[in-house]
Structure formats: C-alpha cells, structure tokens
Motif scaffolding. Sequence first.
Motif, short mmCIF file in Angstrom:
data_model
loop_
_atom_site.label_atom_id
_atom_site.label_comp_id
_atom_site.label_asym_id
_atom_site.label_seq_id
_atom_site.Cartn_x
_atom_site.Cartn_y
_atom_site.Cartn_z
N HIS A 190 -8.77 -10.78 -33.27
CA HIS A 190 -7.75 -11.15 -32.61
C HIS A 190 -6.87 -9.61 -32.42
O HIS A 190 -7.43 -7.96 -32.60
CB HIS A 190 -6.22 -10.83 -33.91
CG HIS A 190 -6.22 -12.27 -34.61
ND1 HIS A 190 -4.90 -12.47 -34.65
CD2 HIS A 190 -6.88 -13.68 -33.71
CE1 HIS A 190 -4.97 -14.07 -34.91
NE2 HIS A 190 -6.27 -14.25 -34.72
N CYS A 191 -7.62 -9.54 -30.32
CA CYS A 191 -7.34 -8.28 -29.87
C CYS A 191 -5.59 -8.12 -29.65
O CYS A 191 -5.74 -9.46 -28.61
CB CYS A 191 -8.49 -8.68 -28.50
SG CYS A 191 -9.65 -9.07 -28.85
N ILE A 192 -5.52 -7.19 -29.57
CA ILE A 192 -3.98 -6.94 -29.16
C ILE A 192 -3.60 -5.84 -27.98
O ILE A 192 -4.50 -4.90 -28.01
CB ILE A 192 -3.24 -6.80 -30.58
CG1 ILE A 192 -3.51 -5.37 -30.93
CG2 ILE A 192 -2.81 -7.43 -31.64
CD1 ILE A 192 -2.69 -5.11 -31.51
N LYS A 193 -3.00 -5.84 -27.56
CA LYS A 193 -2.80 -4.51 -26.75
C LYS A 193 -2.38 -3.29 -27.31
O LYS A 193 -1.23 -3.39 -28.14
CB LYS A 193 -1.48 -4.84 -25.52
CG LYS A 193 -1.48 -4.42 -23.94
CD LYS A 193 -0.74 -4.67 -22.98
CE LYS A 193 -0.01 -4.09 -22.01
NZ LYS A 193 0.33 -5.14 -20.79
N GLY A 194 -2.98 -2.44 -26.86
CA GLY A 194 -1.88 -1.11 -27.23
C GLY A 194 -2.24 -0.09 -26.18
O GLY A 194 -3.24 -0.61 -25.79
N MET A 202 -6.96 -3.54 -23.64
CA MET A 202 -6.92 -4.84 -25.27
C MET A 202 -8.23 -4.73 -26.06
O MET A 202 -9.28 -4.43 -25.59
CB MET A 202 -7.25 -6.56 -24.72
CG MET A 202 -6.26 -6.89 -23.81
SD MET A 202 -4.51 -7.26 -24.60
CE MET A 202 -4.69 -8.76 -25.14
N ALA A 203 -7.56 -4.25 -27.06
CA ALA A 203 -8.66 -4.46 -28.53
C ALA A 203 -8.63 -5.06 -29.75
O ALA A 203 -7.44 -5.15 -30.24
CB ALA A 203 -8.72 -2.42 -28.09
N ARG A 208 -2.56 -5.97 -17.96
CA ARG A 208 -1.80 -6.47 -17.31
C ARG A 208 -1.31 -7.55 -17.83
O ARG A 208 -0.13 -7.97 -17.04
CB ARG A 208 -2.08 -5.85 -15.84
CG ARG A 208 -1.88 -4.14 -16.06
CD ARG A 208 -2.66 -3.92 -14.51
NE ARG A 208 -3.69 -4.61 -13.92
CZ ARG A 208 -4.69 -4.18 -13.32
NH1 ARG A 208 -3.64 -3.71 -12.00
NH2 ARG A 208 -6.37 -5.11 -13.01
N LEU A 209 -1.66 -8.76 -17.79
CA LEU A 209 -2.06 -10.12 -18.24
C LEU A 209 -1.41 -9.93 -19.66
O LEU A 209 -0.61 -11.05 -19.90
CB LEU A 209 -2.57 -11.00 -17.44
CG LEU A 209 -3.81 -10.31 -16.26
CD1 LEU A 209 -4.90 -11.31 -16.01
CD2 LEU A 209 -2.13 -10.92 -15.20
N PHE A 210 -1.52 -9.40 -19.87
CA PHE A 210 -0.24 -10.20 -21.88
C PHE A 210 0.46 -8.37 -22.57
O PHE A 210 1.31 -7.79 -20.93
CB PHE A 210 -1.73 -9.37 -23.20
CG PHE A 210 -2.69 -10.02 -22.61
CD1 PHE A 210 -3.07 -11.00 -23.47
CD2 PHE A 210 -3.81 -10.18 -21.20
CE1 PHE A 210 -4.08 -12.21 -23.08
CE2 PHE A 210 -5.22 -11.13 -21.70
CZ PHE A 210 -5.36 -11.56 -22.27
N GLU A 211 0.79 -9.14 -23.29
CA GLU A 211 2.09 -8.42 -24.03
C GLU A 211 2.12 -7.69 -24.88
O GLU A 211 0.72 -7.70 -25.51
CB GLU A 211 3.52 -9.29 -23.87
CG GLU A 211 3.88 -10.13 -23.23
CD GLU A 211 4.74 -9.50 -21.97
OE1 GLU A 211 5.50 -8.74 -22.02
OE2 GLU A 211 5.20 -10.03 -20.83
N TYR A 212 2.85 -6.33 -25.21
CA TYR A 212 2.79 -5.47 -26.19
C TYR A 212 2.89 -6.61 -27.69
O TYR A 212 3.60 -7.70 -27.66
CB TYR A 212 3.65 -4.73 -26.56
CG TYR A 212 3.27 -3.50 -26.01
CD1 TYR A 212 2.07 -2.67 -26.15
CD2 TYR A 212 3.17 -3.67 -24.45
CE1 TYR A 212 1.49 -1.78 -25.31
CE2 TYR A 212 2.81 -2.49 -23.99
CZ TYR A 212 2.39 -1.75 -24.32
OH TYR A 212 1.53 -0.11 -24.05
#
Lengths: 113, 374
Positions: free
Chosen positions: B241-245, B116-117, B149-153
Amino acid sequence: SLQYRSIPIPVLVQADGADEGCVTFVMHDEDHTLGNSLRYMIMKNVDVDFCGYTITHPSESKINFRIQTRGGVPATEPLRRGLNELSDVCQHVLNTFQARVNEFKVRQEQPME
Amino acid sequence: TYCTSYHAARASSVCKQEKSINWAGLKKMAATMKNVDEIRDRVILGEFGVKNVHTTDFPGNYPGYDDTWDMQKFQKNFRIDIVHLDENTMEFDMVGIDAAIANAFRRILLAEVPTMAIEKVFIYNNTSIVQDEVLAHRLGLIPIRADPRLFEYRNTEDEGSEIDTIQLQLKIKCSRNPRASKDSSDPRELYLNHMVYSGDIKWVPIGNQADVFADSTIGPVHEDILIAQLRPGQELDIVMHCIKGIGKDHAKFSPVATASYRLLPEITLLEPVEGAKAERLKRCFSRGVIDLEDVKGQKVAKVVNSRLDTCSREVLRHDDLKNVVKLGRVRDHFIFTVESTGILPPDVLVTEAIKVLMVKCQRFVNELDSTDVE
C-alpha cells in the motif's frame, strides 16, 4: 506519526507575559523553516524591539516564538503582519518563478536562430 | 525604552559628524559608506575564516538606511533566472531575497513537499534469502510515479481507500531455464526470474482508480532497481500500500534526490596581475574563472566568470597573491540546484514548495483570527 496532519490541534498558545507587547507564541509542528523566515519578516518591522525563536527540544515538534514590541503595540499585530507579508513574498516568488519557467520552456521549444 | 534612547544617541553622533564636514571627512565618510555596504551585501571569505555571515539589514542597525520591510522595493529588486531545466534537474538563480526565506524553500523541498511511497507491505510469501523486514525497507525506498496532489493523507486507523491508497503487487517465482545449455554456468542463462526488479511491481487499481488514472501510468519511476535475487523454487508474493507522506516523517517521501543552493562567488582583483604570477593566479581558481588577456605582449589576469569558482580559497595560500584578490559571495544571490527523484518535474516541486510555505502562513493567520473572535 502521520496522524497529526489530519487531526486539528491548537496551533497558537499565548503564554503568560508581562503585557500584551511581550508574548511567546507556541507554534506546533513548526521548525526553522517557518521560524527563521518569519523571524526575518518580523525583525523588519520598526515596532518590534525583539524577535526570536527556540526549538524547545529535538524530540518535540514545536517552537517558542517570542516577540517584544515598542510603544505598547500588541505582539499579535507584528505577528499577523509578518505572516501576511511572508505570504505576499511567497506569492511574488511563485508568480515570478512560474513566469520565468514558462518563458524558458517556450524558448527551449523554438529552434536556435 | 532602552532601545529608542540608544538609537537617539547614535543619530545625534551622526549629526555632529555632518556639522564638521571637510573634504577629507567627506571622502572618509564615502569610504565608510562603502564598507557598510560591503558588510550588508557581501559575505567575505578570509584566510582564516568567513566574515559578515549574518543578515544585518534590520531597522535601527545602520543610520542612514531605511531597512523596514518594503514590498515595492522587494518586487523591484527580486529576480529569478532559469539556467537549466530538464525532466529531472533544474538550476536557477534567485536574486534579491534573504537567506531565511531561500532556506525555507530548500528545507520544504527536502522535507515537506508530499509524495506517494510504499508504507504497508503485506508479505504472503517470501522464500528468498532477503529477510522480510529488509525487503519491506527496500520496497519503501522505491520512488513511485503517482501525482500526490490527487491523493489525500490517510488516517492511521483507516483501512485505506481509492482516495488515499495505491495498491501494488509483486508476485514472482524463480525457475530453471529449460532452454539453457548443459555446460552453462551463467545464472542469466540458467534461471528464469532470478533477478527481481522494480519493473516487476504491478499496479492494482482500487475502486474507480482505473478510470480516474487511465491516462497516467502509476508504478515505480525506474524499472531497473534490483530488489532481490532468487534461485529456483524461491518466490515472492507481496501486496503493498502506497500512501501520501512527507520527508519529515520518512526520507522515502522526499521528492528530491537533492535540493541545495550556493551563494554567487565574487572575485575582485585589487591590482593588475601579470606574467608568471597571472598564470599562477589562474591555476588557483576553477577552470574558466580567470582568463589571461594579451596586453602589449604581457599576459594580464582578468576575472571572466566567478560563478564557476568552487571557492576553494587556494589563492590565499600564496603569500604574494593573497593580498591582490578579494574573495566574497553575494549575500542575496542564490544559485539553486534541484534534482527530482522523477516523481514530479523539478519546476513543479519548486512551485509546490512555495505553496507549502504560503499555506503555513495562512494556517497561523486563520488561527490568529479565530482566537481574536473568542
């Protein structure tokens, strides 16, 4: 773009070949990571005459993965086998790694004798 | 085909050799067998270049060797030894695997294990001297502790929700310190909040996140990363906002500070080296590689730990020493070093990397299955 991870796209395209033993597969979103490791596994197959890949252009995220087989074997066969064997290799590496890490952690917790 | 007849020709020439066996020939064959093994298993470091760089153990390349893939043989020879493991770094040996696969693991660690970043920065106020775009870039590079691992794209069009977004806030204003002494010139004493650190970033849970992540602390991994400097009256009011990438998209998503491997060095002394020559030989290598043993009052050089060598090849610059040593590296012995950014422990990163390669394979097997059905 981050989009491609959520939108399904065609991942395997069979290019026109002289016969089903000489095929170029276009693998989208792949590079040397899968290209080279899969090439190694497929080259280990005796039915395979030639196996190689190219990255078409630095700004395109796809590879052309070529397989030529001996004795009329369809090229999809060594491809499927290579993918399965590579997956099995990963599973064994994963099991071994996790076992060793657990052993290491147990050893670290115990005071030195 | 061309290739089969070529192998047939090679095989028959081997048969001819075997028919006319004599003792000298047998000895020579044993010698060539040894050479072939060296070509297959070692990378040779020469004075002017590196020899036997590429993997050549493919079926048909070497008569008398069965190089077809053998899972049992692989499982028998494959080995992992953990050398070091702490919360942020690890070193381990992976032995009995080809560079193509070891390199895939390394590449995945750098570019395809998600984290997450900070991706979106909403700047409501920025009166500091750091420009908005520079500030946004600096924020993006701060490692955020949250289990990816606990987040979605997140889809690009989407607003973001509790399953794919972490909201962070940075709201800080600099002021004069009323308790500073009159004659002070030290900014640390004169001002309050004049240094903005990553520790000032606070997590703002969305939806059910406060309950779901009650046990884990979401926020910057390090509290002491300097983001900006302020002077009295200047302020920052920012929501992120942090998102998965993944690292392939942007290096800020890379979970490792570094992940690399090197091949195990192998140093062989071809003849005894004694006295002053041995001293000089010892100094050609990294400390701890060569030891001097006392044999009947003479100092004799001995290789005690070739692993420590940096493979500088200094020894090859000495005319009287370069022919008494053989420098090589073991082709299938990888010494991995993984240094995490602190988001996930290094051993978790390696297991995730291996899983990523498996998922890639599975994805194409599924694709093959679905095209066959059509």
